[in-house]
Design a protein around this motif. Structure first.
Motif, PDB file in Angstrom:
ATOM      1  N   GLY A  16       0.847  -1.213   0.000  1.00  0.00           N
ATOM      2  CA  GLY A  16       0.000   0.000   0.000  1.00  0.00           C
ATOM      3  C   GLY A  16       0.862   1.236   0.000  1.00  0.00           C
ATOM      4  O   GLY A  16       0.633   2.191  -0.758  1.00  0.00           O
ATOM      5  N   PHE A  17       1.901   1.195   0.820  1.00  0.00           N
ATOM      6  CA  PHE A  17       2.769   2.356   0.945  1.00  0.00           C
ATOM      7  C   PHE A  17       3.464   2.663  -0.387  1.00  0.00           C
ATOM      8  O   PHE A  17       3.541   3.809  -0.826  1.00  0.00           O
ATOM      9  CB  PHE A  17       3.800   2.062   2.033  1.00  0.00           C
ATOM     10  N   LEU A  18       3.914   1.604  -1.105  1.00  0.00           N
ATOM     11  CA  LEU A  18       4.617   1.801  -2.372  1.00  0.00           C
ATOM     12  C   LEU A  18       3.692   2.447  -3.410  1.00  0.00           C
ATOM     13  O   LEU A  18       4.086   3.379  -4.112  1.00  0.00           O
ATOM     14  CB  LEU A  18       5.124   0.458  -2.903  1.00  0.00           C
ATOM     15  N   LEU A  72       4.110   6.037  -5.265  1.00  0.00           N
ATOM     16  CA  LEU A  72       4.176   6.171  -6.723  1.00  0.00           C
ATOM     17  C   LEU A  72       3.211   7.242  -7.197  1.00  0.00           C
ATOM     18  O   LEU A  72       3.581   8.137  -7.988  1.00  0.00           O
ATOM     19  CB  LEU A  72       3.806   4.809  -7.345  1.00  0.00           C
ATOM     20  N   VAL A  73       1.956   7.175  -6.672  1.00  0.00           N
ATOM     21  CA  VAL A  73       0.951   8.172  -7.058  1.00  0.00           C
ATOM     22  C   VAL A  73       1.423   9.560  -6.680  1.00  0.00           C
ATOM     23  O   VAL A  73       1.385  10.509  -7.470  1.00  0.00           O
ATOM     24  CB  VAL A  73      -0.398   7.834  -6.373  1.00  0.00           C
ATOM     25  N   GLY A  74       1.908   9.699  -5.491  1.00  0.00           N
ATOM     26  CA  GLY A  74       2.360  11.015  -4.984  1.00  0.00           C
ATOM     27  C   GLY A  74       3.481  11.553  -5.841  1.00  0.00           C
ATOM     28  O   GLY A  74       3.456  12.717  -6.281  1.00  0.00           O
ATOM     29  N   LEU A  75       4.483  10.683  -6.099  1.00  0.00           N
ATOM     30  CA  LEU A  75       5.644  11.146  -6.874  1.00  0.00           C
ATOM     31  C   LEU A  75       5.219  11.614  -8.265  1.00  0.00           C
ATOM     32  O   LEU A  75       5.659  12.662  -8.763  1.00  0.00           O
ATOM     33  CB  LEU A  75       6.658  10.004  -7.001  1.00  0.00           C
ATOM     34  N   ASN A  76       4.314  10.850  -8.871  1.00  0.00           N
ATOM     35  CA  ASN A  76       3.822  11.194 -10.211  1.00  0.00           C
ATOM     36  C   ASN A  76       3.163  12.561 -10.195  1.00  0.00           C
ATOM     37  O   ASN A  76       3.415  13.411 -11.062  1.00  0.00           O
ATOM     38  CB  ASN A  76       2.856  10.106 -10.671  1.00  0.00           C
TER      39      ASN A  76
END
Lengths: 138, 798
Positions: free
Chosen positions: B24-26, B30-34
């Protein structure tokens, strides 16, 4: 001053008899002092010593309230080794008698009831012993 | 998939949770970084668009305005003739031109940095610049004409300005600028379109990521769920099967190292336990069945047969033989067999040490064979004949001796269950064999015992006689305990009697001696006395005879010394005289004595008086001593007295107590404080006074012993309701709490051997019981109280 013979017994009648017997045997040659218990006897002997009196013989009962005869004789012998000690008792156990023989240099043990003749004879011998010892010393 | 699930099943619960959380954390990361990346990109595009295109458009517009300002200022110059106004307009014109040049310069600099600017656009700007240079040259010429300030040149200037060529240059430059601005606009629009595209892409990507994340989580969750559920279901079904009694199933997952593995192992332990229980149950049931069967046997052969026919089917044993070991004959006899077709095939008698059976007797341990030789006996069954695979030869041992040997043969090795059954039933068999043997022996004995019964009858008569003797002894026991207590007293009593006897004897001797001495000399002495001396003698003798001595030895000594001092200067030998006077009890009227001693017979007079007073004293002593001895003898007499009648007598409790105290006087007087507290007006009670004396003797003796003849002995006697209550309290070491309940038991003693036989308090209790009274004890170190209650009017009285 006359030499002294001391008797210690908690029974007044015994003291009376002893004194009468001694007086009749040795008359006025000695002074006879009576004490009813151990501490009285020690006090008396201390007094006599201070007066410069010469104690020749001490005759003590064994079973008395407070200090027992063997203890008393040992104590006296410790202070005045010249005094001849005689124990007169009807009850003393063998251990106490041996104790007194060993540590108070007990001269005789006389069993109650005693015979006057025997007691007087013993005291006579004791007096002679005392005299001979003291002459040797002189 | 199956592989993954089974891998998951082996994971620890915490690992599964950790994986879910990390997954879940990964996805979130990923969403945040994008998002961050897209936002940054969009912001960069906006910044570049603003910096390059919009700035360029604004510069171009500014240049256009300055161009317009140049032409309007030129027109202004033509419209006025006033030189001042013209100068103002000229200044504005110059300003506008230099502003225009600055802007164009800015555009050039910016164009160089802007990567969107094409070479064409640069060329276009250069073309415009050439046109503008032309126009500005025209403007300069016109301004120079106007500066001449004459109408002719003015007119020339106006003409030039209005010439189509002049206007055309300017207009085409302005148009060029407008076109350039349009190009930049197009570029800016394109950037906007670009941004929109990027943001849309980001949006799609985020959606995709979320979808993947959610479906991944769901899938993983499902996986975890399955990985937990499946082993649980397996274990649950195993437990259910176990509960249903299928104990041989394999419990799965015990190889897992996680929680499931732990649970599976626990279930296996339960399974083992259940198996053991089941075996025990099986063994117990069959053992009791075999036992019941064996109990019906009347003799050993029947017992053996019943035993084998019960046991062999249970063990699946094809053949069995049971031998009985005859100790006397030193051989084994066949008792029974199972599965043998002909008796001839089997050995009937075996000597110890011979064959495996004989060996088993010597070794006393089971012999187990698994690889049987070809020539070993064969088992016949419906299927034919074959060699057994397993044989067991077992010793039957009872009370450490071999009773027999059991031989068993089977196609299968015996399991735990079978061995457990054997272990259980073999001792039963040996016991049963023993019992049957014994029964046979008992029958023999029975006959013998009938003979003995006659003997017993004779013995019974003898015993009866002994019983009577014992009872007589019981009575004697009380008496002997009384004598034992007396024995303890004898030493003290001897002294109590010896002292007065000694005094009597010495006094008697003295009296005899004095009489002998005085009687003969008295008459002549009296004759020689003058009247005065006789009077003195009588007075002194009177005084002495009336004197009662109450002084202690010490007081007497002190008084005698005082006398001696007083007499010192008056007479010779004051010490002796003082001693004589002290013995006579004469301490006063010394002048009289001194005067007497100065007379001729003075000393004789005093001596005679002394001797006579001694006679009196001796007689007094004899009287006192006689009283004392009599008291002791009386106490002894009343103590030992034995009333032959069984009747109770009316007696004082305190009188008995005093009798006992008199006997103990010698032991008490030295170091024991005796507190007697008798209530007044105590009634007499019906009792056995001698026996009560024994009670008091025992209690006082114990009290004195407990405190080593040193301390306080308190005796209270009072009336308490219908009872006389006697309390005997000592300050001794007390009774151990654990001993307290036992002290009244016979032969219980805490004293050293020889000091007491442990009967004292037992007899005390018996005597008190005989009086219908009670005795109680309270004890702690330093204070032990025995309380005796005696009824005043006992109903069971005589």
């Amino acid at each position: 001053m006359k030499p002294v013979i001391v008797c210690v017994d908690d029974e007044k009648v015994i003291l009376d008899s002893l004194k009468t017997q001694l007086k009749s045997a040795f008359g006025s040659a000695y002074t006879y002092e009576m004490a009813e218990n151990g501490s009285d006897a020690l006090e008396l002997i201390e007094e006599l010593h201070q007066e410069g009196r010469c104690i020749v013989v001490i005759v003590s009962d064994w079973l008395m309230p407070g200090m027992k005869g063997d203890e008393l004789l040992i104590s006296i012998h410790g202070k005045f080794p010249d005094v001849i000690t005689i124990m007169l008792s009807g009850q003393a156990d063998q251990e106490s008698i041996n104790h007194a023989f060993a540590q108070a240099n007990l001269y005789k043990f006389v069993k109650k009831p005693w015979s006057e003749e025997e007691l007087v004879g013993d005291i006579n011998e004791a007096i002679r012993l005392f005299q001979s010892r003291n002459q040797e010393k002189l | 998939m199956q592989k993954i699930i089974s891998l998951m099943e082996r994971l620890q619960l915490s690992s599964k949770l950790l994986i879910s959380i990390v997954g879940g954390f990964l996805i979130t990361l990923l969403v945040g970084l994008n998002s961050i990346y897209s936002t940054r990109m969009l912001s960069d595009i906006a910044k570049a668009t603003y910096k390059n295109e919009l700035q360029a458009i604004s510069n171009i517009k500014d240049a256009e305005i300055n161009l317009l300002n140049v032409s309007s200022s030129l027109r202004q110059m033509t419209l006025t003739t006033n030189p001042a106004d013209r100068e103002v307009a000229k200044k504005a014109l110059v300003n506008a031109r230099s502003s225009y040049n600055r802007k164009v310069n800015d555009i050039r600099v910016a164009d160089k940095l802007n990567e969107n600017v094409t070479e064409e656009m640069v060329k276009q700007l250069e073309e415009i610049s050439i046109l503008i240079s032309q126009y500005f040259a025209n403007v300069t010429t016109a301004v120079a004409l106007l500066d001449e300030l004459n109408p002719k040149s003015d007119a020339e200037a106006v003409r030039r300005i209005n010439a189509s060529d002049f206007m055309k240059t300017r207009n085409s430059a302005a148009e060029g600028l407008t076109e350039l601005a349009k190009v930049h606009e197009v570029i800016a629009k394109q950037s906007a379109a670009n941004s929109e595209q990027i943001s849309e892409k980001t949006f799609h990507f985020t959606i995709i990521l979320l979808v993947i994340g959610l479906s991944g989580s769901f899938g993983f969750g499902l996986l975890v769920n399955i990985s937990i559920r499946r082993p649980m279901d397996n274990l649950t079904s195993s437990v259910e099967k176990l509960a249903a009694g299928q104990l041989d199933i394999a419990v799965p997952h015990a190889d897992y190292s996680n929680e499931v593995g732990v649970m599976a192992k626990s279930i296996r332990v339960l399974q083992q336990g259940a198996k053991v229980l089941e075996i025990q149950h099986w063994v117990k049931n069959h053992a009791s069945a075999i036992f019941a069967e064996m109990q019906q046997a009347k003799n050993i052969a029947e017992l053996a047969q019943r035993f084998l026919s019960q046991l062999c089917p249970l063990l699946n044993a094809g053949q069995a033989a049971l031998y009985f070991y005859d100790m006397a004959e030193q051989q084994l006899d066949l008792l029974a067999s199972y599965g043998y077709c002909e008796r001839g095939q089997i050995v009937q008698k075996v000597v110890p040490g011979e064959t495996l059976i004989g060996q088993c007797v010597l070794e006393r341990t089971p012999i187990i064979l698994t690889n049987l030789p070809e020539n070993y006996l064969r088992i016949r069954s419906g299927l034919g004949e074959s060699i057994p695979k397993y044989a067991a030869i077992l010793p039957i041992i009872h009370a450490d001796s071999v009773n027999g040997v059991l031989e068993l043969a089977s196609f299968h090795a015996f399991g735990d269950r079978e061995n457990a059954l054997l272990k259980q039933v073999l001792p039963m068999l040996s016991m049963r064999m023993e019992i049957i043997e014994q029964n046979i022996r008992t029958e023999h004995l029975l006959e013998e015992s009938q003979e003995q019964a006659k003997h017993l009858e004779i013995q019974a008569i003898r015993l009866e006689k002994q019983q009577l003797e014992m009872e007589a002894q019981q009575v004697g026991l009380i008496q002997s305990e009384k004598m034992a207590a007396l024995g303890h007293l004898i030493a003290g009593i001897a002294h109590e009697i010896n002292t007065p006897l000694g005094a009597i004897s010495s006094s008697a001797t003295n009296i005899q001696k004095f009489l002998g001495q005085t009687l003969t000399i008295m008459p002549p002495l009296f004759r020689s006395f003058s009247v005065e001396e006789t009077e003195n003698f009588v007075r002194i003798l009177d005084k002495s005879l009336s004197y009662v001595n109450v002084l202690s030895a010490k007081e007497q000594r002190q008084k005698r010394r005082a006398l001696s001092t007083q007499l010192a200067n008056e007479i010779t030998d004051p010490d002796s005289v003082a001693d004589t006077l002290a013995d006579m009890g004469i301490y006063e009227d010394l002048d009289e004595i001194i005067n007497l001693l100065k007379t001729a017979n003075g000393h004789e007079v005093l001596e005679l008086a002394y001797k006579l007073s001694e006679l009196k004293k001796g007689i007094q002593t004899i009287n006192t001593a006689t009283d004392r001895a009599a008291k002791v003898v009386f106490a002894l007499k009343s103590y030992v007295h034995q009333d032959s009648s069984d009747a109770k007598l009316l007696a004082d409790v305190t009188q008995g107590m005093d009798t006992v105290l008199t006997l103990y006087h010698n032991q008490i007087k030295h170091n024991v404080e005796l507190i007697k507290n008798y209530a007044g007006n105590l009634p007499q009670i019906y009792c056995y006074p001698d026996e009560l004396n024994q009670v008091w003797t025992n209690l006082i003796h114990n009290a004195l012993q407990a405190m080593d003849n040193k301390g306080t002995l308190a005796i209270n006697v009072e009336q308490s309701g219908d009872f006389i209550k006697v309390c005997i309290q000592d300050s001794g070491k007390g009774i151990n709490p654990e001993d307290k309940s036992k002290i009244f038991e016979a032969f219980f003693t805490t004293k050293a051997a020889g000091e007491g036989g442990g009967l004292g308090l037992h007899i005390v209790k018996k005597i008190i019981d005989k009086h219908s009274g009670s005795i109680d004890v309270e004890s702690q170190p330093g204070c032990t109280v025995f309380t005796v209650l005696l009824p005043i009017n006992p109903t069971a009285g005589a």
